[in-house]
Motif scaffolding. Structure first.
Motif, PDB file in Angstrom:
ATOM      1  N   PHE A 466       0.948  -1.031   0.040  1.00 55.80           N
ATOM      2  CA  PHE A 466       0.052  -0.244   0.277  1.00 55.80           C
ATOM      3  C   PHE A 466       0.931   0.995   0.349  1.00 55.80           C
ATOM      4  O   PHE A 466       1.662   1.651   0.880  1.00 55.80           O
ATOM      5  CB  PHE A 466      -0.929  -0.189   1.743  1.00 55.80           C
ATOM      6  N   ASN A 467       0.348   1.866  -0.595  1.00 58.03           N
ATOM      7  CA  ASN A 467       0.623   3.605  -1.113  1.00 58.03           C
ATOM      8  C   ASN A 467      -0.225   4.664  -1.248  1.00 58.03           C
ATOM      9  O   ASN A 467      -0.869   4.616  -1.873  1.00 58.03           O
ATOM     10  CB  ASN A 467       2.256   3.389  -1.799  1.00 58.03           C
ATOM     11  N   ASN A 468       1.135   5.491  -1.160  1.00 62.68           N
ATOM     12  CA  ASN A 468      -0.063   6.658  -1.589  1.00 62.68           C
ATOM     13  C   ASN A 468       0.750   7.894  -2.952  1.00 62.68           C
ATOM     14  O   ASN A 468       2.007   7.485  -3.036  1.00 62.68           O
ATOM     15  CB  ASN A 468       0.536   8.916  -0.765  1.00 62.68           C
ATOM     16  N   LYS A 469      -0.572   8.193  -3.922  1.00 58.22           N
ATOM     17  CA  LYS A 469       0.063   9.293  -5.674  1.00 58.22           C
ATOM     18  C   LYS A 469      -0.556   9.928  -4.679  1.00 58.22           C
ATOM     19  O   LYS A 469      -1.543  10.270  -5.772  1.00 58.22           O
ATOM     20  CB  LYS A 469      -0.278   8.016  -6.110  1.00 58.22           C
ATOM     21  N   THR A 470      -0.892  10.925  -4.469  1.00 54.18           N
ATOM     22  CA  THR A 470      -1.540  12.243  -4.730  1.00 54.18           C
ATOM     23  C   THR A 470      -2.214  12.810  -5.691  1.00 54.18           C
ATOM     24  O   THR A 470      -1.304  12.979  -6.239  1.00 54.18           O
ATOM     25  CB  THR A 470      -0.920  13.539  -3.724  1.00 54.18           C
ATOM     26  N   ASN A 471      -3.209  12.928  -6.288  1.00 47.57           N
ATOM     27  CA  ASN A 471      -3.630  13.244  -7.988  1.00 47.57           C
ATOM     28  C   ASN A 471      -2.908  14.503  -7.585  1.00 47.57           C
ATOM     29  O   ASN A 471      -2.724  15.715  -6.897  1.00 47.57           O
ATOM     30  CB  ASN A 471      -4.793  13.448  -7.626  1.00 47.57           C
ATOM     31  N   GLY A 472      -2.944  15.004  -9.173  1.00 53.15           N
ATOM     32  CA  GLY A 472      -2.310  16.654  -9.754  1.00 53.15           C
ATOM     33  C   GLY A 472      -3.163  16.712 -11.090  1.00 53.15           C
ATOM     34  O   GLY A 472      -3.886  15.840 -11.604  1.00 53.15           O
ATOM     35  N   ALA A 660     -11.910  11.176  -2.064  1.00 50.44           N
ATOM     36  CA  ALA A 660     -10.768  10.518  -2.421  1.00 50.44           C
ATOM     37  C   ALA A 660      -9.431  11.031  -2.177  1.00 50.44           C
ATOM     38  O   ALA A 660      -8.488  11.370  -1.408  1.00 50.44           O
ATOM     39  CB  ALA A 660     -10.940   9.703  -3.633  1.00 50.44           C
ATOM     40  N   SER A 661      -9.592  12.884  -3.122  1.00 47.54           N
ATOM     41  CA  SER A 661      -9.123  12.866  -3.134  1.00 47.54           C
ATOM     42  C   SER A 661      -9.309  14.622  -3.576  1.00 47.54           C
ATOM     43  O   SER A 661      -9.354  15.692  -3.490  1.00 47.54           O
ATOM     44  CB  SER A 661      -8.158  12.674  -4.493  1.00 47.54           C
ATOM     45  N   GLY A 662      -9.858  14.373  -4.701  1.00 46.25           N
ATOM     46  CA  GLY A 662     -10.608  15.983  -5.314  1.00 46.25           C
ATOM     47  C   GLY A 662      -9.214  16.286  -6.209  1.00 46.25           C
ATOM     48  O   GLY A 662      -8.685  16.116  -6.409  1.00 46.25           O
ATOM     49  N   THR A 663      -9.663  17.145  -7.456  1.00 50.34           N
ATOM     50  CA  THR A 663      -8.961  18.048  -8.649  1.00 50.34           C
ATOM     51  C   THR A 663      -9.261  19.178  -9.032  1.00 50.34           C
ATOM     52  O   THR A 663      -8.472  20.246  -9.259  1.00 50.34           O
ATOM     53  CB  THR A 663      -8.476  16.855 -10.074  1.00 50.34           C
ATOM     54  N   GLY A 664     -10.522  19.606  -9.115  1.00 46.53           N
ATOM     55  CA  GLY A 664     -10.951  20.695  -9.073  1.00 46.53           C
ATOM     56  C   GLY A 664     -10.859  21.572  -8.033  1.00 46.53           C
ATOM     57  O   GLY A 664     -10.607  22.609  -8.486  1.00 46.53           O
ATOM     58  N   ASN A 665     -10.509  21.173  -6.254  1.00 50.31           N
ATOM     59  CA  ASN A 665      -9.695  21.656  -5.645  1.00 50.31           C
ATOM     60  C   ASN A 665      -8.249  22.505  -6.404  1.00 50.31           C
ATOM     61  O   ASN A 665      -8.180  23.296  -6.331  1.00 50.31           O
ATOM     62  CB  ASN A 665      -9.602  20.809  -4.638  1.00 50.31           C
ATOM     63  N   MET A 666      -7.770  21.875  -7.102  1.00 53.46           N
ATOM     64  CA  MET A 666      -6.380  22.015  -7.239  1.00 53.46           C
ATOM     65  C   MET A 666      -5.867  22.680  -8.140  1.00 53.46           C
ATOM     66  O   MET A 666      -5.981  23.447  -8.738  1.00 53.46           O
ATOM     67  CB  MET A 666      -5.827  19.887  -8.215  1.00 53.46           C
ATOM     68  N   LYS A 667      -7.224  23.115  -9.270  1.00 51.27           N
ATOM     69  CA  LYS A 667      -7.311  23.133 -10.738  1.00 51.27           C
ATOM     70  C   LYS A 667      -8.083  24.834 -10.196  1.00 51.27           C
ATOM     71  O   LYS A 667      -7.188  26.005 -10.695  1.00 51.27           O
ATOM     72  CB  LYS A 667      -8.725  22.920 -11.751  1.00 51.27           C
ATOM     73  N   PHE A 668      -8.937  24.727  -8.716  1.00 49.63           N
ATOM     74  CA  PHE A 668      -9.179  26.216  -8.902  1.00 49.63           C
ATOM     75  C   PHE A 668      -8.171  27.075  -8.092  1.00 49.63           C
ATOM     76  O   PHE A 668      -7.426  27.755  -8.643  1.00 49.63           O
ATOM     77  CB  PHE A 668     -10.234  26.555  -8.046  1.00 49.63           C
ATOM     78  N   SER A 669      -7.093  26.472  -7.085  1.00 58.06           N
ATOM     79  CA  SER A 669      -6.158  26.746  -6.122  1.00 58.06           C
ATOM     80  C   SER A 669      -5.434  27.144  -6.827  1.00 58.06           C
ATOM     81  O   SER A 669      -4.578  28.329  -7.198  1.00 58.06           O
ATOM     82  CB  SER A 669      -5.834  25.984  -5.385  1.00 58.06           C
ATOM     83  N   MET A 797       1.625  25.658  -5.661  1.00 57.28           N
ATOM     84  CA  MET A 797       0.743  24.476  -6.262  1.00 57.28           C
ATOM     85  C   MET A 797       1.459  23.687  -7.202  1.00 57.28           C
ATOM     86  O   MET A 797       1.346  23.253  -7.449  1.00 57.28           O
ATOM     87  CB  MET A 797      -0.750  24.979  -6.922  1.00 57.28           C
ATOM     88  N   GLY A 798       2.389  24.140  -7.011  1.00 59.22           N
ATOM     89  CA  GLY A 798       3.850  23.481  -7.690  1.00 59.22           C
ATOM     90  C   GLY A 798       3.409  21.763  -7.665  1.00 59.22           C
ATOM     91  O   GLY A 798       3.436  20.781  -8.151  1.00 59.22           O
ATOM     92  N   VAL A 799       3.106  21.655  -6.743  1.00 54.31           N
ATOM     93  CA  VAL A 799       3.082  20.026  -6.265  1.00 54.31           C
ATOM     94  C   VAL A 799       2.515  19.477  -6.019  1.00 54.31           C
ATOM     95  O   VAL A 799       2.336  18.003  -7.092  1.00 54.31           O
ATOM     96  CB  VAL A 799       3.537  19.397  -5.163  1.00 54.31           C
ATOM     97  N   PHE A 800       1.326  19.941  -6.868  1.00 57.99           N
ATOM     98  CA  PHE A 800       0.173  18.843  -7.130  1.00 57.99           C
ATOM     99  C   PHE A 800       0.030  19.446  -9.412  1.00 57.99           C
ATOM    100  O   PHE A 800      -0.898  18.973  -9.553  1.00 57.99           O
ATOM    101  CB  PHE A 800      -1.547  19.951  -7.006  1.00 57.99           C
TER     102      PHE A 800
END
Length: 825
Positions: A466-472, A660-669, A797-800
């Motif tokens: 098991f591992n994590n890969k935060t969306n981008g 789970a994550s969301g990617t809309g949150n990343m786009k707006f930010s 926001m570079g990490v996303f």
């Protein structure tokens, strides 16, 4: 030796490209220069781009082959690409040439974009994420490909009629898709149904044989995906279902003939439409057939590519990685085993080792109702051999569990791939976990909950799996293309390196306090809001002011995403204005966008309520200059590209522990919107990245939610009694304040919000939400301070970037490496 490119970067000059467009106008479309029209020019432009993309595609394929590169294949039942022409022009760096050419021809690139339909190949974040990943693979020169289904009709076209969502067919292929390539020469014959007979080898070993199956033909269509700079082009291969031509045409009996035609029509239904209804048995069966169709066609094609290199099957995982995007392709576990055991005649143990080393699984949900299960009886009918293999996988797996945890019957029951209820079912998530060497979540919180809440028994057995890969998200689509004014401002300040290295946006931090830069950013934001205001009035008739705060919630309509919480806050604000004379610190425009599943009553009723509340507020002159509510219908990528750059406030308010994550949150930010949100999904990591002072947090935490629900301690009547604001909003709903012609329309919602079984805890979080939104509107009134916060959101926001996500997948799961062309090294 790599093929010679007909269209090199040097050839992609204004003159060459214009000549190509006019050539296609004449020879592909049969039109004279005088007969040119915007639609024909759009098609000619697409074909001209395709010529160049195909050259690069062939060069890319040859380059990967020459390097002997291991390849990754991404299996997803959804892809939301968005309109392709403008994105390809941007990534191929042809913006200025195309603008000049089209101007000479009497049209604009914006007209071209509006004529193109969004490829309706997905439903939401799952499909948009897959599209971002393909963009990053190509940009980073990584040998990766996508596999999906070539749906003829999308989910549905959402229209609003009489204050309700109405679903219309979304025939996105009506005007064709010039960029795609049909590859009938690589069609796949897909066996289905039938039965399994027991046979034996001469040595006495068991040989099960799948017989009497029907067949469907899978015809591949290739969509070229170009990376930024136009150097590498990878493929999204989509399979369309066609009936085989094996009709018994010697029988002239009309009944038999009609039966044959019926079979043909049914076969082609498999790729006819995205997500058939699962509320009836026919729809359930068709959905299972869809998922199997995707898996069989993909693995057959992947195996063909592998064997074409004359490689030994024992080397399969050394050259092939397959990523399962959620549970929809989980049948890959059984299909790979079938290929290795039945077709390649490998011993079971060796086949299982190869399968496990090849497959990896991404989980996207914590919602129990979203974890797919298929009735054993249905799978026996549709996929008899695969069910047999699944039972054998499960038998051997449970033996392993018994050895590790002897005597723990309950653990065996929980971990079994087969749910042993009166109606036995195959647990697809369990199958994916058992059959994969890697299981990842898509945000830090989600991945932790995958281990502790969703699969704790599996984590105890295989902690290293098991591992994590935060969306981008891809910055090319979601900043460079969607927000060209802000992108230009950033490039003028930092250079263009940020487009492929988003961490370079950190260079904007010192400029947050620079008055000239802040004024320029504020001017860009207002310009984007003016564009959205024009779109809103042209599509809804509602006039909004770009000087108001644009508060946007754009996502699938679902109770856990809590559009209702947002709407309750708006209702309270409206009542304060018209009954108490309280003027908010800043005028606000609230924009909702998203589709409700056709069979999801509560979600469709939430849309109905949004529209009813909006109609009441927008017609009330007392609130005219202070408050507006808009529902942007038929939400899709091209609409998101209008909403995201214009947002001041981003609503990310799901109940903690559900997203789970969301990617809309990343786009707006990334585009400078400030988030109001809970500690859910990737919100946690966004808040850490941008700084708590630049994120408006409210609400219960995941442990608090879990504790309240597990103890049965949530009593909404306590909040109702304690807070007059809550009573005020609920009374307005119950009394029919927004539906005077149907006063009882939302009484059910009043009752549901006050039920202790309301598991999304709207009332528990409501007052904290209201206070936080009040703070946001006060802060928005201070333009300079708000703009500084906005700039810091973008800067951090570079990490996303999906480039970071893909680099982690490539390094930690897939073991694939970049193969750049010589001129990109």
């Amino acid at each position: 030796m790599p093929p010679r490119l007909r269209h090199t970067q040097k050839d992609s000059t204004e003159k060459a490209l214009k000549g190509s467009i006019l050539d296609h106008l004449a020879h592909s479309l049969g039109k004279t220069y005088e007969e040119r029209a915007p639609r024909s020019l759009a098609t000619s432009l697409a074909l001209s781009l395709r010529d160049r993309l195909v050259d690069r595609m062939l060069e890319t394929r040859a380059r990967f082959r020459a390097a002997g590169a291991k390849r990754m294949y991404y299996l997803s039942i959804e892809y939301l690409l968005g309109r392709c022409i403008g994105n390809n022009v941007c990534n191929m760096r042809l913006d200025e040439h195309v603008d000049k050419i089209l101007s000479d021809l009497g049209v604009t690139i914006d007209e071209m974009r509006e004529l193109e339909r969004d490829p309706a190949l997905g439903n939401g974040g799952l499909g948009r994420l897959a599209a971002c990943f393909l963009d990053s693979l190509a940009t980073m020169h990584l040998p990766g490909y996508g596999y999906g289904i070539h749906y003829e009709y999308g989910l549905f076209k959402q229209v609003i009629e009489k204050g309700r969502q109405v679903e219309k067919p979304d025939y996105w292929m009506a005007d064709g898709m010039p960029l795609q390539l049909e590859r009938r020469d690589q069609a796949v014959l897909v066996p289905i149904y039938g039965r399994v007979e027991d046979h034996y080898f001469p040595d006495g070993s068991f040989l099960p044989t799948w017989v009497d199956w029907e067949d469907i033909v899978g015809v591949p269509y290739d969509v070229p995906i170009v990376g930024f700079g136009g150097k590498t082009v990878v493929l999204l291969r989509l399979f369309a279902a066609k009936a085989s031509e094996s009709f018994d045409m010697q029988i002239f009996d009309q009944g038999d003939y009609i039966k044959s035609i019926h079979q043909k029509v049914y076969s082609e239904l498999v790729s006819k439409i995205l997500y058939p209804s699962e509320s009836i048995s026919f729809g359930r069966e068709l959905r299972l057939v869809q998922e199997y169709f995707l898996v069989f066609c993909s693995i057959r094609d992947i195996t063909r590519r592998f064997l074409k290199q004359n490689r030994n099957i024992d080397e399969f995982p050394n050259y092939v990685a397959i990523q399962l995007n959620d549970t929809h392709p989980a049948l890959s576990v059984a299909e790979l085993m079938r290929v290795f055991v039945d077709e390649r005649r490998l011993p079971w143990e060796r086949a299982w080792e190869l399968t496990n080393r090849t497959l990896a699984f991404t989980n996207h949900t914590l919602m129990p109702e979203s974890l797919e299960m298929w009735p054993v009886e249905l799978m026996q009918k549709v996929l008899p051999r695969h069910l047999q293999i699944i039972y054998e996988i499960n038998r051997r797996f449970l033996q392993q569990v018994e050895l590790t945890f002897p005597g723990d019957v309950n653990r065996l029951r929980r971990m079994s791939v087969i749910e042993e209820t009166p109606v036995k079912q195959v647990r697809m998530a369990n199958l994916a976990v058992v059959g994969s060497h890697s299981v990842n979540g898509v945000s830090a919180l989600h991945s932790e909950l995958v281990k502790t809440r969703l699969f704790p028994d599996y984590h105890a057995l295989w902690p290293k799996k098991f591992n994590n890969k935060t969306n981008g998200i891809t910055p090319r689509r979601w900043l460079y293309k969607a927000n060209p004014s802000l992108a230009t401002l950033i490039s003028d300040a930092l250079g263009e390196g940020w487009v492929t290295d988003l961490d370079q946006l950190r260079g904007l931090e010192p400029l947050a306090d620079d008055p000239a830069f802040a004024d320029a950013v504020a001017k860009v934001k207002r310009g984007n809001k003016a564009l959205l205001a024009h779109y809103i009035v042209s599509t809804t008739g509602i006039t909004v002011s770009p000087d108001a705060a644009f508060d946007i919630q754009a996502k699938r309509i679902h109770e856990y995403k809590r559009q209702l919480l947002n709407l309750m806050g708006i209702i309270l604000q409206y009542l304060r204005i018209v009954e108490d004379g309280i003027v908010p610190p800043s005028p606000a425009v609230y924009v909702f966008a998203g589709k409700a599943a056709p069979g999801y009553f509560e979600a469709k009723e939430i849309i109905r309520l949004i529209l009813a509340v909006g109609q009441t507020i927008n017609r009330d002159k007392r609130a005219a200059d202070l408050l507006k509510v808009v529902f942007a219908a038929d939400y899709r990528v091209s609409v998101a590209e209008k909403l995201v750059p214009a947002a001041d406030i981003s609503e990310q308010i799901s109940t903690a522990g559900t997203e789970a994550s969301g990617t809309g949150n990343m786009k707006f930010s990334l585009n400078g919107a400030l988030t109001v949100g809970t500690l859910d999904g990737a919100n946690i990591e966004i808040r850490q990245a941008v700084g708590p002072e630049n994120f408006y947090l409210f609400g219960l935490t995941t442990p608090e939610v879990e504790d309240m629900l597990s103890r049965g301690a949530y009593n909404p009547w306590d909040y109702h009694a304690a807070h007059p604001e809550i009573r005020r909003v609920l009374d307005a709903l119950s009394a029919g304040r927004f539906t005077p012609g149907d006063p009882g329309a939302f009484h059910w919602l009043h009752d549901k919000l006050l039920s202790p079984n309301e598991r999304y805890l709207h009332l528990a979080d409501f007052m904290a939400y209201v206070r936080t939104k009040d703070d946001m509107l006060r802060d928005y009134a201070d333009t300079r301070a708000w703009t500084a916060k906005s700039i810091l959101n973008t800067a951090r926001m570079g990490v996303f970037s999906s480039d970071r996500t893909i680099a982690q997948y490539a390094r930690e799961i897939w073991d694939i490496h970049p193969v750049p062309p010589e001129d990109a090294k």
